[in-house]
Design a protein around this motif. Structure first.
Motif, short mmCIF file in Angstrom:
data_model
loop_
_atom_site.label_atom_id
_atom_site.label_comp_id
_atom_site.label_asym_id
_atom_site.label_seq_id
_atom_site.Cartn_x
_atom_site.Cartn_y
_atom_site.Cartn_z
N VAL A 1 0.94 -1.08 0.05
CA VAL A 1 -0.01 0.07 -0.12
C VAL A 1 0.95 1.26 0.06
O VAL A 1 1.76 1.45 0.84
CB VAL A 1 -0.87 0.14 1.36
N ASN A 2 0.68 1.79 -1.10
CA ASN A 2 1.36 3.16 -0.99
C ASN A 2 1.03 4.22 0.18
O ASN A 2 -0.03 4.47 0.47
CB ASN A 2 1.17 4.23 -2.33
N SER B 1 -0.79 -12.05 -15.68
CA SER B 1 -0.23 -11.07 -14.91
C SER B 1 0.02 -11.40 -13.48
O SER B 1 1.17 -10.91 -12.90
CB SER B 1 -0.90 -9.70 -14.90
N ASP B 2 -0.78 -12.08 -12.73
CA ASP B 2 -0.71 -12.53 -11.50
C ASP B 2 0.77 -13.43 -11.31
O ASP B 2 1.55 -13.34 -10.46
CB ASP B 2 -1.67 -13.11 -10.90
N ALA C 1 6.79 -7.19 -6.35
CA ALA C 1 5.77 -7.47 -5.18
C ALA C 1 6.23 -7.91 -3.79
O ALA C 1 6.86 -8.79 -3.85
CB ALA C 1 4.85 -8.58 -6.00
N PRO C 2 5.61 -7.36 -2.65
CA PRO C 2 6.10 -7.67 -1.60
C PRO C 2 5.22 -9.09 -1.06
O PRO C 2 3.89 -9.20 -1.28
CB PRO C 2 5.68 -6.65 -0.59
N PRO C 3 5.65 -9.92 -0.10
CA PRO C 3 5.21 -10.99 0.52
C PRO C 3 3.87 -10.28 1.44
O PRO C 3 4.13 -9.22 1.75
CB PRO C 3 6.21 -11.47 1.38
N VAL D 1 1.53 -5.36 -8.01
CA VAL D 1 2.62 -4.51 -7.40
C VAL D 1 2.53 -2.93 -8.19
O VAL D 1 2.37 -2.99 -9.25
CB VAL D 1 3.91 -5.49 -7.71
N ASP D 2 2.91 -2.10 -7.46
CA ASP D 2 3.14 -0.94 -7.68
C ASP D 2 1.89 0.02 -8.19
O ASP D 2 2.14 0.85 -9.18
CB ASP D 2 4.41 -0.55 -8.68
#
Length: 405
Positions: A33-34, A58-59, A69-71, A136-137
């Protein structure tokens, strides 16, 4: 308040189903989360009970560890669901509505949204234009491979199915409206497919198969689908496509055997940045191969639609340039042939209503084309594994047994 479960990315090659927070009308802190989005109030949102939520290629890029992508990230951006609660600012969407959720998160208020460019909304991702659920992002919006999910700007984003019972009869087809059907269709539209076109589609995964079905819907005379995977090529052949096995050599030679000439009118890249080479290089990653080959096989003055994903950061890339999204593209060839290129997220809302009507009125069988296969939420890890191994299926998660029931 009911409980919630979600499919969570735990690290390269590993996803698990965990208990997760039930959605609230505020964006909370969490993996991906930004910080600028934390605490964002969402009175314009709706909470959905998920009816169908698909596993996307894409996943798979994230699950393979090919992104940053973070865990702990809850996955899933292809969502179809029933509205169970609405925020105080939601005016037109009602509890009980059965809806499709465009994977693009958009506000409906910014310049890009007003111009129909919902894939690059300016107000939902503080990092850069464009956002999506569980990705991610993309701002940190929680993914929809879950029992329940929150959708912001509900009146704008949600496509309501006009007849709930009729929609449930075609729910596997309608589940493709969240992403791959509009994405494949967008690839064909931007490539200039029209009645009588000859079309080459690189990649026989779900997006490539959706693009092939879209090409026929647009009136193409010949649709040629290329891949390494025989099972996926057989799936393309099952609904009338010609096929090219790139393990056997350059596509141009095989296209000439099919058409009598080595070039096509239109081409679509449904592979993206994890592309492999052709012929003896077919098992070696060559991220620029598809784009370069499409320029080679597309006639002068033709167009190339590029819905396949390319990223700005790829930590698993074989060379340093590709790790930063820099590929050895033969732009001189494309320039010399006056090619037109279209890239970026598909603006789903540009197409989803029309494609819904095509489904409801039996003009296309998209679930059959992509071999849509429902599985339970608990079976998601198995679905990810089989999809990664090349299964010729589009896995549709069914969290509440609605589809199988």
């Amino acid at each position: 308040m009911p409980g919630n479960r979600g499919v969570v990315y735990e690290g390269p090659g590993k996803v698990e189903v965990h208990e997760t927070d039930y959605p609230e009308f505020e964006l909370k802190d969490g993996p991906g989360v930004n910080p600028a989005n934390v605490g964002r109030k969402l009175p314009h949102a709706a909470i959905l009970k998920t009816v169908a939520t698909n596993i996307c290629g894409s996943d798979q890029h994230m699950v393979r560890g090919r992104t940053t992508a973070p865990p702990g990230l809850v996955l899933g951006h292809e969502i179809t669901g029933e509205v169970v609660e609405t925020g105080p600012d939601v005016e037109f969407i009602k509890t009980g509505d059965l809806v499709s959720v465009p994977f693009n998160i958009s506000c409906g208020r910014c310049r890009n949204c007003k111009e129909g460019k919902t894939g690059i909304c300016e107000n939902v991702n503080p990092d850069r234009p464009g956002s999506a659920y569980g990705y991610v992002d993309m701002g940190g919006w929680v993914g929809g491979q879950a029992d329940y999910v929150l959708v912001p700007y509900a009146d704008w984003n949600l496509l309501k199915f006009p007849d709930k019972d009729r929609a449930m009869e075609k729910i596997l087809d309608l589940a493709m409206l969240a992403d791959i059907f509009p994405t494949g269709f967008h690839g064909c539209v931007t490539a200039g497919v029209q009645p009588g076109s000859t079309v080459y589609i690189a990649g026989a995964g779900p997006v490539g198969l959706a693009a092939a079905a879209s090409a026929f819907l647009l009136g193409a005379a010949v649709v040629i689908v290329a891949d390494l995977n025989k099972e996926r090529l057989d799936q393309a052949h099952s609904f009338g496509c010609e096929t090219v096995n790139i393990a056997l050599g350059e596509p141009k030679d095989q296209i000439e055997q099919i058409l009598g000439e080595p070039e096509v009118d239109c081409a679509v890249d449904a592979v993206g940045f994890e592309a492999r080479g052709h012929g003896h290089d077919a098992q070696v990653e060559r991220p620029a191969t598809v784009l370069n080959s499409l320029m080679d096989v597309t006639r002068a003055g033709g167009a190339i639609g590029i819905p396949g994903l390319y990223v700005t950061g790829d930590p698993g890339a074989a060379d340093e340039a590709a790790q930063h999204g820099s590929l050895s593209i033969r732009i001189g060839l494309g320039w010399a042939k006056s090619h037109t290129f279209a890239t970026g997220q598909c603006p789903v809302m540009r197409y989803n209503r029309q494609l819904m009507q095509a489904i409801l009125h039996d003009r296309v069988q998209i679930a059959k084309a992509v071999n849509a296969t429902p599985i339970s939420l608990d079976q998601a890890p198995r679905g990810y594994h089989e999809f990664d191994q090349g299964a010729a299926r589009k896995y549709v998660l069914d969290p509440h047994g609605t589809i199988s029931g």
